[in-house]
Design an enzyme around this catalytic site. Structure first.
Site, PDB file in Angstrom:
ATOM      1  N   TYR A  36      -5.184 -19.199   9.232  1.00 32.74           N
ATOM      2  CA  TYR A  36      -5.582 -17.907   9.784  1.00 32.74           C
ATOM      3  C   TYR A  36      -4.788 -17.629  11.051  1.00 32.74           C
ATOM      4  CZ  TYR A  36      -8.216 -14.215  12.032  1.00 32.74           C
ATOM      5  OH  TYR A  36      -8.553 -13.040  12.633  1.00 32.74           O
ATOM      6  N   LYS A  87      -0.604  36.151   4.670  1.00 36.70           N
ATOM      7  CA  LYS A  87      -0.250  34.809   4.200  1.00 36.70           C
ATOM      8  C   LYS A  87      -1.353  34.131   3.390  1.00 36.70           C
ATOM      9  CE  LYS A  87       2.920  32.606   4.704  1.00 36.70           C
ATOM     10  NZ  LYS A  87       3.438  31.799   5.807  1.00 36.70           N
ATOM     11  N   THR A  92      16.305  20.089 -14.531  1.00 37.83           N
ATOM     12  CA  THR A  92      16.957  18.874 -14.051  1.00 37.83           C
ATOM     13  C   THR A  92      17.836  19.347 -12.900  1.00 37.83           C
ATOM     14  OG1 THR A  92      18.882  19.064 -15.503  1.00 37.83           O
ATOM     15  CG2 THR A  92      17.022  17.812 -16.368  1.00 37.83           C
ATOM     16  N   HIS A  93      17.953  18.530 -11.869  1.00 34.23           N
ATOM     17  CA  HIS A  93      18.682  18.918 -10.637  1.00 34.23           C
ATOM     18  C   HIS A  93      18.128  20.219 -10.058  1.00 34.23           C
ATOM     19  CE1 HIS A  93      21.764  16.024 -12.004  1.00 34.23           C
ATOM     20  NE2 HIS A  93      21.521  16.547 -13.188  1.00 34.23           N
ATOM     21  N   ASN A 111      -1.416  30.243   2.156  1.00 30.35           N
ATOM     22  CA  ASN A 111      -0.602  29.026   2.238  1.00 30.35           C
ATOM     23  C   ASN A 111      -1.161  27.871   1.405  1.00 30.35           C
ATOM     24  OD1 ASN A 111       1.171  30.251   4.056  1.00 30.35           O
ATOM     25  ND2 ASN A 111      -0.108  29.693   5.813  1.00 30.35           N
ATOM     26  N   SER A 124      -2.852  32.430   7.777  1.00 32.27           N
ATOM     27  CA  SER A 124      -2.050  32.271   8.985  1.00 32.27           C
ATOM     28  C   SER A 124      -2.824  32.882  10.148  1.00 32.27           C
ATOM     29  CB  SER A 124      -0.719  32.997   8.794  1.00 32.27           C
ATOM     30  OG  SER A 124      -0.211  33.423  10.034  1.00 32.27           O
ATOM     31  N   ASN A 126     -13.090 -17.121   9.427  1.00 32.25           N
ATOM     32  CA  ASN A 126     -11.854 -16.886   8.663  1.00 32.25           C
ATOM     33  C   ASN A 126     -12.132 -16.556   7.203  1.00 32.25           C
ATOM     34  OD1 ASN A 126     -10.825 -17.596  11.083  1.00 32.25           O
ATOM     35  ND2 ASN A 126      -9.882 -19.517  10.418  1.00 32.25           N
ATOM     36  N   GLN A 153      -6.076  -9.637  11.558  1.00 35.28           N
ATOM     37  CA  GLN A 153      -7.202  -8.753  11.857  1.00 35.28           C
ATOM     38  C   GLN A 153      -6.799  -7.277  11.746  1.00 35.28           C
ATOM     39  OE1 GLN A 153      -9.770  -9.657  15.277  1.00 35.28           O
ATOM     40  NE2 GLN A 153      -9.136  -7.734  16.169  1.00 35.28           N
ATOM     41  N   SER A 180     -12.551  -6.405  17.029  1.00 34.89           N
ATOM     42  CA  SER A 180     -12.251  -5.750  15.738  1.00 34.89           C
ATOM     43  C   SER A 180     -13.401  -4.847  15.303  1.00 34.89           C
ATOM     44  CB  SER A 180     -11.969  -6.803  14.656  1.00 34.89           C
ATOM     45  OG  SER A 180     -13.071  -7.671  14.517  1.00 34.89           O
ATOM     46  N   GLU A 196       0.634  20.650   0.722  1.00 35.27           N
ATOM     47  CA  GLU A 196       1.512  20.154   1.798  1.00 35.27           C
ATOM     48  C   GLU A 196       0.919  18.909   2.455  1.00 35.27           C
ATOM     49  OE1 GLU A 196       3.119  23.689   4.258  1.00 35.27           O
ATOM     50  OE2 GLU A 196       1.454  24.447   3.088  1.00 35.27           O
TER      51      GLU A 196
HETATM   52  N1  ARG Z   1     -12.394 -10.516  13.929  1.00 37.03           N
HETATM   53  C1  ARG Z   1     -11.622 -11.478  13.182  1.00 37.03           C
HETATM   54  C2  ARG Z   1     -10.816 -10.719  12.114  1.00 37.03           C
HETATM   55  O1  ARG Z   1     -11.095  -9.589  11.938  1.00 37.03           O
HETATM   56  C3  ARG Z   1     -12.522 -12.439  12.511  1.00 37.03           C
HETATM   57  C4  ARG Z   1     -11.913 -13.773  12.297  1.00 37.03           C
HETATM   58  C5  ARG Z   1     -11.678 -14.443  13.594  1.00 37.03           C
HETATM   59  N2  ARG Z   1     -11.267 -15.764  13.408  1.00 37.03           N
HETATM   60  C6  ARG Z   1     -10.738 -16.470  14.407  1.00 37.03           C
HETATM   61  N3  ARG Z   1     -10.378 -17.672  14.155  1.00 37.03           N
HETATM   62  N4  ARG Z   1     -10.580 -15.935  15.602  1.00 37.03           N
HETATM   63  O2  ARG Z   1      -9.933 -11.234  11.506  1.00 37.03           O
END
Ligand code: ARG
Length: 487
Positions: free
Chosen positions: A315, A281, A153-154, A283, A275, A108, A320, A20, A288
């Site tokens: 958890y 142009k 409206t509309h 824009n 453009s 967690n 993640q 992560s 947008e």
């Molecule tokens: N990298 C994990 C997350 O972002 C951290 C928690 C991981 N916990 C576990 N029991 N594997 O959620």
């Protein structure tokens, strides 16, 4: 690091798949702050010795410096930011210290603490940008409280309004976004640390203390609820989606109004793009893209809802993914708010074009009907019918309601005698607008009253935002002071 019960190392493909780090980077400093608060609490409670705490805290100070200078980089082999920091502490002062730091906590509750701390900072920024746009719209509303334009409206001309009334309508919409985002903030800023894996702990931890050191408003009490839930993410993404929905409506109008057909507004050169082939142009890409990014933010909400659907208690690694949706959505919302504020504060309003488009469009017909009710005593439905007949006649003759003589003659056929002078009072768009003095109406005086009311209310938000930021800063300083006393 977590291979005690396994034979051999982890497969590199799984390591890469499960890392992560991509989204953890954003909350590195929160992770270190969280660990400091945790260690201070463990020492205060006598769960670890003061000497051990002192060593760990010194290493946590060092990791921050080394990360900022680029000497320490997060390594994929350690899966996430938490294990990277723990490993640093172990390398810096010995594995027993890294190990002791993780007493009475789990990744967690740790990951959730970090991400909530980061998210609250982001939300404060978003709220600041919403307030900025709110103020910009209020300025426009005041400045153009008597700039006549068609109200639709509309997508058909309905009744004349003012550009200030239009801007004020978005200011009033955005005000609810402020309220909603503040509510989301209140749910975000509760501390899950101490929930541990899911069941709390047998160590005598002090959850109130860590919550205070980390600038939270309180503790997220039920441990199982804390680690199982991501509804604060869902709530944030929902509120962000609603805000973007409002911004995208505005963006759509800005795109239309800057077109050659409307020419109601013109973006400043610094907020328009060209453009690659058509030299003439200009824009409105800015508006947008606000419209386009709205789709991305909705997508983030739906993705997160889908990730969370049917997850059992406790958890689950699925969670993640929350930051994968959250961080870019926040970036896009902040960007949209920023460009709209700057773009709108520089926009050129073509008053004459706007005003001239309410002539010949029969948009004061309702006012004529109202007159027939007020002065001639007709029931509204009758007045509606008479006015409809007059409009039909005028259309056939290719005349507008500004042709007072024709209106006068037509009214005569319904036994209503009105002078041309009186008709000009009734049918002139700017006079019609200024008669709508009902609460929330288009009358310039009422528009200005609404501006003042919203400005006062926005001041309350300014003060609240400042208080929230100060609370976080004070907690940061307190943690730093306590760390200093230790090392
Ligand atoms: N990298 C994990 C997350 O972002 C951290 C928690 C991981 N916990 C576990 N029991 N594997 O959620």
């Amino acid at each position: 690091m977590l291979r005690g019960r396994f034979k051999g190392g982890i497969d590199p493909a799984l390591l890469e798949f499960s890392s992560s780090l991509g989204t953890d980077k954003e909350m590195f400093f929160e992770d270190v702050w969280g660990s400091k608060a945790h260690v201070l609490m463990l020492a205060k409670q006598g769960i670890i010795s003061k000497d051990d705490a002192s060593k760990i805290l010194s290493a946590l100070e060092a990791v921050k410096k080394d990360y900022s200078s680029g000497k320490f980089v997060l390594k994929q082999e350690f899966e996430d930011v938490h294990l990277n920091v723990e490993n640093y502490v172990s390398l810096e002062c010995g594995p027993e210290y890294g190990g002791r730091m993780h007493t009475a906590r789990s990744r967690n509750d740790q990951v959730l603490t970090d991400s909530k701390m980061h998210l609250r900072g982001e939300l404060l920024q978003v709220l600041g940008y919403v307030l900025e746009l709110e103020k910009c719209l209020l300025d426009l509303s005041e400045k153009h409280s008597d700039t006549i334009m068609p109200g639709y409206t509309h997508m058909q001309h309905a009744q004349p309004i003012t550009f200030g009334f239009w801007a004020g309508s978005y200011a009033s919409m955005l005000f609810r976004d402020l309220e909603r985002l503040m509510n989301a903030y209140d749910h975000v800023n509760l501390c899950p640390l101490g929930a541990c894996a899911l069941a709390g702990t047998s160590f005598p931890i002090d959850r109130e203390y860590t919550a205070k050191l980390l600038g939270f408003d309180g503790v997220q009490v039920n441990a199982l609820d804390a680690v199982s839930s991501r509804d604060h993410v869902l709530e944030t993404l929902s509120e962000l989606s609603i805000t973007m929905s409002n911004l995208s409506k505005m963006a759509e109008e800005l795109v239309l109004w800057s077109s050659h057909e409307f020419r109601f507004i013109e973006f400043s050169d610094s907020f328009a793009t060209g453009s690659s082939i058509m030299p003439q142009k200009k824009n409105p890409d800015m508006a947008e893209l606000v419209r386009g990014k709205t789709g991305l933010v909705y997508g983030a909400l739906v993705q997160m809802l889908t990730v969370m659907k049917g997850l059992p208690s406790g958890y689950n690694r699925d969670m993640q993914e929350d930051r994968v949706m959250l961080w870019p959505a926040l970036r896009d919302v902040k960007g949209a708010l920023m460009v709209l504020s700057s773009g709108l504060s520089l926009v050129k309003v073509n008053k004459e074009v706007m005003a001239s488009s309410v002539y010949g469009d029969y948009s004061t017909a309702t006012e004529l009907a109202n007159y027939l009710v007020r002065v001639e005593g007709m029931p509204f439905r009758k007045a509606y019918e008479v006015t409809g007949g007059i409009v039909k006649e005028l259309i056939a003759k290719e005349k507008g309601l500004e042709d007072y003589e024709s209106v006068k003659q037509a009214l005569k056929r319904y036994n209503v005698n009105v002078s041309s002078g009186a008709l000009s009072e009734i049918l002139d768009p700017s006079k019609a607008v200024s008669r709508n003095k009902s609460i929330g109406g288009t009358a310039p005086a009422e528009v200005r009253r609404m501006v003042n009311a919203l400005r006062d209310a926005a001041k309350g938000f300014d003060a609240d935002l400042e208080k929230k930021s100060e609370k976080i800063e004070a907690a940061k300083k307190l943690t730093a002071k306590l760390v200093k006393e230790f090392i």
